[in-house]
Write a protein that holds these residues in place. Structure first.
Motif, mmCIF file in Angstrom:
data_model
loop_
_atom_site.group_PDB
_atom_site.id
_atom_site.type_symbol
_atom_site.label_atom_id
_atom_site.label_comp_id
_atom_site.label_asym_id
_atom_site.label_seq_id
_atom_site.Cartn_x
_atom_site.Cartn_y
_atom_site.Cartn_z
ATOM 1 N N GLY A 168 0.809 -1.203 0.000
ATOM 2 C CA GLY A 168 0.000 0.000 0.000
ATOM 3 C C GLY A 168 0.845 1.257 0.000
ATOM 4 N N ILE A 169 0.174 2.377 0.181
ATOM 5 C CA ILE A 169 0.799 3.692 0.159
ATOM 6 C C ILE A 169 0.794 4.286 1.572
ATOM 7 C CG2 ILE A 169 0.726 6.011 -0.824
ATOM 8 C CD1 ILE A 169 1.273 3.831 -2.881
ATOM 9 N N VAL A 170 1.914 4.846 1.984
ATOM 10 C CA VAL A 170 1.970 5.549 3.263
ATOM 11 C C VAL A 170 1.155 6.831 3.133
ATOM 12 C CG1 VAL A 170 3.440 6.721 4.941
ATOM 13 C CG2 VAL A 170 4.230 4.604 3.855
ATOM 14 N N THR A 171 0.140 6.982 3.986
ATOM 15 C CA THR A 171 -0.720 8.168 3.915
ATOM 16 C C THR A 171 -0.540 9.102 5.103
ATOM 17 O OG1 THR A 171 -2.498 6.863 4.921
ATOM 18 C CG2 THR A 171 -2.489 7.046 2.518
ATOM 19 N N GLY A 172 0.112 8.632 6.165
ATOM 20 C CA GLY A 172 0.340 9.477 7.330
ATOM 21 C C GLY A 172 1.492 8.957 8.151
ATOM 22 N N ASN A 173 2.281 9.874 8.734
ATOM 23 C CA ASN A 173 3.433 9.475 9.546
ATOM 24 C C ASN A 173 3.623 10.462 10.694
ATOM 25 O OD1 ASN A 173 4.690 11.738 8.346
ATOM 26 N ND2 ASN A 173 5.503 10.477 6.680
ATOM 27 N N ASP A 174 4.791 10.429 11.308
ATOM 28 C CA ASP A 174 5.033 11.225 12.512
ATOM 29 C C ASP A 174 5.680 12.580 12.263
ATOM 30 O OD1 ASP A 174 7.469 10.268 11.681
ATOM 31 O OD2 ASP A 174 8.015 9.337 13.582
ATOM 32 N N ILE A 175 5.602 13.080 11.048
ATOM 33 C CA ILE A 175 6.326 14.303 10.717
ATOM 34 C C ILE A 175 5.849 15.515 11.522
ATOM 35 C CG2 ILE A 175 4.802 14.988 8.803
ATOM 36 C CD1 ILE A 175 7.444 15.821 7.307
ATOM 37 N N GLY A 176 4.567 15.523 11.906
ATOM 38 C CA GLY A 176 4.048 16.666 12.664
ATOM 39 C C GLY A 176 3.978 16.429 14.160
ATOM 40 N N GLY A 177 4.459 15.273 14.614
ATOM 41 C CA GLY A 177 4.466 14.975 16.039
ATOM 42 C C GLY A 177 3.130 14.547 16.610
ATOM 43 N N ASN A 178 2.101 14.454 15.773
ATOM 44 C CA ASN A 178 0.774 14.085 16.264
ATOM 45 C C ASN A 178 0.512 12.591 16.161
ATOM 46 O OD1 ASN A 178 -1.724 14.884 17.408
ATOM 47 N ND2 ASN A 178 -2.717 14.659 15.417
ATOM 48 N N ASP A 207 3.505 19.342 16.926
ATOM 49 C CA ASP A 207 4.152 20.621 16.631
ATOM 50 C C ASP A 207 3.160 21.784 16.682
ATOM 51 O OD1 ASP A 207 6.377 19.092 16.240
ATOM 52 O OD2 ASP A 207 6.375 19.243 14.051
ATOM 53 N N PHE A 208 1.894 21.476 16.415
ATOM 54 C CA PHE A 208 0.871 22.522 16.353
ATOM 55 C C PHE A 208 -0.070 22.472 17.555
ATOM 56 C CE2 PHE A 208 -0.084 18.767 13.874
ATOM 57 C CZ PHE A 208 -1.316 18.365 14.371
ATOM 58 N N ALA A 209 0.330 21.773 18.617
ATOM 59 C CA ALA A 209 -0.529 21.624 19.804
ATOM 60 C C ALA A 209 -0.986 22.960 20.358
ATOM 61 C CB ALA A 209 0.193 20.819 20.881
ATOM 62 N N ASN A 210 -0.119 23.967 20.338
ATOM 63 C CA ASN A 210 -0.434 25.272 20.930
ATOM 64 C C ASN A 210 -0.835 26.317 19.896
ATOM 65 O OD1 ASN A 210 0.011 24.709 23.769
ATOM 66 N ND2 ASN A 210 2.159 24.421 23.205
ATOM 67 N N ARG A 240 -13.124 2.180 19.385
ATOM 68 C CA ARG A 240 -14.453 1.603 19.568
ATOM 69 C C ARG A 240 -15.431 2.269 18.604
ATOM 70 N NH1 ARG A 240 -13.882 1.297 26.166
ATOM 71 N NH2 ARG A 240 -12.278 -0.339 26.165
ATOM 72 N N ASN A 241 -16.419 3.002 19.117
ATOM 73 C CA ASN A 241 -17.432 3.578 18.227
ATOM 74 C C ASN A 241 -17.213 5.066 17.974
ATOM 75 O OD1 ASN A 241 -18.884 1.147 17.927
ATOM 76 N ND2 ASN A 241 -19.879 1.465 19.896
ATOM 77 N N THR A 242 -16.024 5.567 18.295
ATOM 78 C CA THR A 242 -15.728 6.985 18.093
ATOM 79 C C THR A 242 -14.686 7.162 16.990
ATOM 80 O OG1 THR A 242 -16.140 7.445 20.434
ATOM 81 C CG2 THR A 242 -14.924 9.100 19.191
ATOM 82 N N TRP A 243 -15.013 8.007 16.025
ATOM 83 C CA TRP A 243 -14.024 8.382 15.010
ATOM 84 C C TRP A 243 -13.066 9.378 15.636
ATOM 85 C CZ3 TRP A 243 -13.557 6.177 10.318
ATOM 86 C CH2 TRP A 243 -14.665 5.494 9.787
ATOM 87 N N GLN A 244 -11.760 9.137 15.489
ATOM 88 C CA GLN A 244 -10.739 10.045 15.991
ATOM 89 C C GLN A 244 -9.883 10.502 14.803
ATOM 90 O OE1 GLN A 244 -8.692 7.721 19.032
ATOM 91 N NE2 GLN A 244 -10.135 8.411 20.587
ATOM 92 N N VAL A 245 -10.017 11.769 14.452
ATOM 93 C CA VAL A 245 -9.294 12.318 13.300
ATOM 94 C C VAL A 245 -7.914 12.777 13.748
ATOM 95 C CG1 VAL A 245 -9.353 13.961 11.402
ATOM 96 C CG2 VAL A 245 -11.504 13.073 12.355
ATOM 97 N N LEU A 246 -6.873 12.219 13.140
ATOM 98 C CA LEU A 246 -5.498 12.584 13.466
ATOM 99 C C LEU A 246 -4.927 13.457 12.353
ATOM 100 C CD1 LEU A 246 -4.124 9.097 14.645
ATOM 101 C CD2 LEU A 246 -5.309 10.844 15.998
ATOM 102 N N LEU A 247 -4.633 14.705 12.676
ATOM 103 C CA LEU A 247 -3.965 15.578 11.705
ATOM 104 C C LEU A 247 -2.522 15.128 11.555
ATOM 105 C CD1 LEU A 247 -5.207 19.090 12.918
ATOM 106 C CD2 LEU A 247 -6.211 17.633 11.148
ATOM 107 N N ARG A 248 -2.001 15.183 10.337
ATOM 108 C CA ARG A 248 -0.600 14.823 10.111
ATOM 109 C C ARG A 248 0.307 16.025 10.325
ATOM 110 N NH1 ARG A 248 -1.507 12.958 4.179
ATOM 111 N NH2 ARG A 248 -2.642 14.930 4.331
ATOM 112 N N SER A 249 -0.207 17.193 10.034
ATOM 113 C CA SER A 249 0.522 18.448 10.245
ATOM 114 C C SER A 249 -0.500 19.565 10.286
ATOM 115 C CB SER A 249 1.534 18.701 9.116
ATOM 116 O OG SER A 249 0.856 19.035 7.909
ATOM 117 N N ALA A 250 -0.045 20.759 10.604
ATOM 118 C CA ALA A 250 -0.959 21.903 10.657
ATOM 119 C C ALA A 250 -1.595 22.176 9.302
ATOM 120 C CB ALA A 250 -0.204 23.147 11.141
ATOM 121 N N ASP A 251 -0.943 21.761 8.230
ATOM 122 C CA ASP A 251 -1.468 22.001 6.880
ATOM 123 C C ASP A 251 -2.708 21.178 6.578
ATOM 124 O OD1 ASP A 251 0.538 23.820 6.357
ATOM 125 O OD2 ASP A 251 1.856 22.343 5.400
ATOM 126 N N ASP A 252 -3.031 20.217 7.447
ATOM 127 C CA ASP A 252 -4.235 19.409 7.220
ATOM 128 C C ASP A 252 -5.511 20.167 7.570
ATOM 129 O OD1 ASP A 252 -3.201 17.131 6.109
ATOM 130 O OD2 ASP A 252 -2.931 16.074 8.005
#
Length: 411
Positions: A74-84, A249-252, A270-282
């Protein structure tokens, strides 16, 4: 004397250079210096097939070792570049997505977004973390001794992957899907799409007030695992949140108060969607939009209902609010069912009374929300003009008034 020393040093260097020249192998620039280049694309299955094969393990949030000789690509769609996203990255193919958990920082250095990757699953642990499919190792809770899916060591990981070609960010962009909020609580939709790179348009953050930041660590927000869960306006935080680590990186960064377009890895707990931003640009401000830019007529109000063409265009352009009631006027062109047992009807309307370019009214009610009876069921026939109030949604590929709409006028 110094002259002889220089001559001797030159002879020694020449000797070593001669030896290296005969036995030293030139680096193979065609192969990646990372991973296991001996892996071949045998036994490759899709992520959807993997989910189906281990459906029970995932749904029970348990884990197991993969003993079969199977791989995914597959294709890498998200990683740790933004610290999130910490010690993990997201992989997606045309059928689904998952998270790969590795006890290593700086994964973005050799796993940038858009990198194609082959993963040998045999010998790795597979499990559900809150029913989110993850590949990794075993985590042991030191307090209770309980074991669950966790991170694998970087040494184990090094033998189980192969990079394919060069990273191309466009490959990840091509995989982005629009999150269907109408299916937010649909278990099948969640199973199929958890972990994917998706986007939502025209949303707002409930806590944004001009000063509030994404993930403060000052005690002003309740944190879970050092993360702040922010609700979207109009949607329960029991089912959908923007999840941000206090280490991002964008926590504050101050959350925007305007309408925004949000792109990220849509994981589940579980039954909650949790959206993880990859960087502030998301997070991007939603481009200004005017109803007048759409074809058709009307403004969706009781005084100026949309015609069907504009209602369809509004949903197709992604500018509709599935939680807002709007008015649409049209001509009944097809009646699928009028149920006096349940008191609702499913039918279609269009601007010209023809089946083309029609809007489905799914299980809608009669005048002012009354249920259909034997006396009123016959009023829903092709050719009649109706004005309907309800909520427009995109259900799969079908644009419809979702269940609960009501007829305002019929003639």
């Amino acid at each position: 004397m110094k002259k002889y020393q220089y001559i001797l040093l030159a002879l020694v260097c020449s000797l070593f250079a001669s030896c290296m020249g005969e036995d030293y192998a030139e680096p193979n620039l065609a192969e990646s210096p990372y991973g296991n280049n001996e892996l071949t694309e045998s036994g490759v299955i899709t992520i959807a097939q993997l989910k189906e094969k281990y459906a029970t393990v995932i749904s029970q949030s348990s884990m197991t070792e993969v003993t079969e000789d199977i791989k995914i690509k597959g294709i890498v769609t998200g990683n740790d570049i933004g610290g999130n996203i910490y010690n993990e990255f997201a992989v997606q193919d045309a059928t689904g997505a998952l998270l790969v958990c590795v006890n290593q920082g700086g994964l973005f250095g050799y796993l940038p977004v858009g990198q194609e990757i082959l993963i040998d699953l045999k010998g790795l642990m597979l499990g559900g973390y809150g029913q989110q499919l993850e590949i990794g190792g075993i985590y042991t809770n030191l307090n209770t001794g309980a074991k669950s899916i966790g991170r694998m060591s970087r040494y184990v990981w090094a033998n189980h992957y192969k990079l394919i070609g060069q990273a191309d960010p466009q490959k990840a962009i091509d995989l982005i899907e629009v999150f269907d909020v109408s299916k937010m609580r649909d278990s099948k939709y969640m199973e199929a799409n958890a972990g994917k790179l998706m986007t939502m348009s025209g949303v707002t953050l409930q806590d944004a007030n001009g000063t509030a930041v994404y993930a403060p660590d000052d005690g002003s927000v309740t944190l879970t695992a050092n993360c702040a869960n922010r609700a979207f306006t109009g949607y329960s935080s029991s089912y959908l949140v923007l999840r941000t680590s206090t280490y991002a990186d964008f926590a504050n960064a101050v959350m925007p108060t305007e309408q925004i377009d949000v792109t990220g890895i849509f994981t589940r707990y579980r039954n909650t969607w949790q959206v993880l931003l990859r960087s502030a640009d998301d997070v991007q401000l939603t481009p200004q939009f005017s109803i007048d830019d759409l074809p058709g007529s009307g403004y969706g109000t009781a005084e100026a209902p949309f015609n069907v063409a504009r209602a369809l265009a509004l949903v197709e352009s992604g500018h509709h609010d599935p939680g807002a009631e709007v008015y649409v006027k049209g001509i009944i062109c097809n009646v699928q069912e009028v149920s006096t047992q349940y008191g609702n009807a499913t039918y279609f309307i269009s601007d010209d009374g023809q089946d083309n370019n029609s809007l489905e009214i799914y299980r809608g009610y009669y005048l002012d929300g009354e249920k259909f009876t034997e006396a009123t069921a016959g009023s829903i026939v092709a050719g009649k003009k109706v004005t309907i109030a309800g909520k427009l949604v995109l259900y799969g590929t079908t644009i419809e008034f979702t269940t609960g709409s009501k007829i305002i006028s019929i003639e």
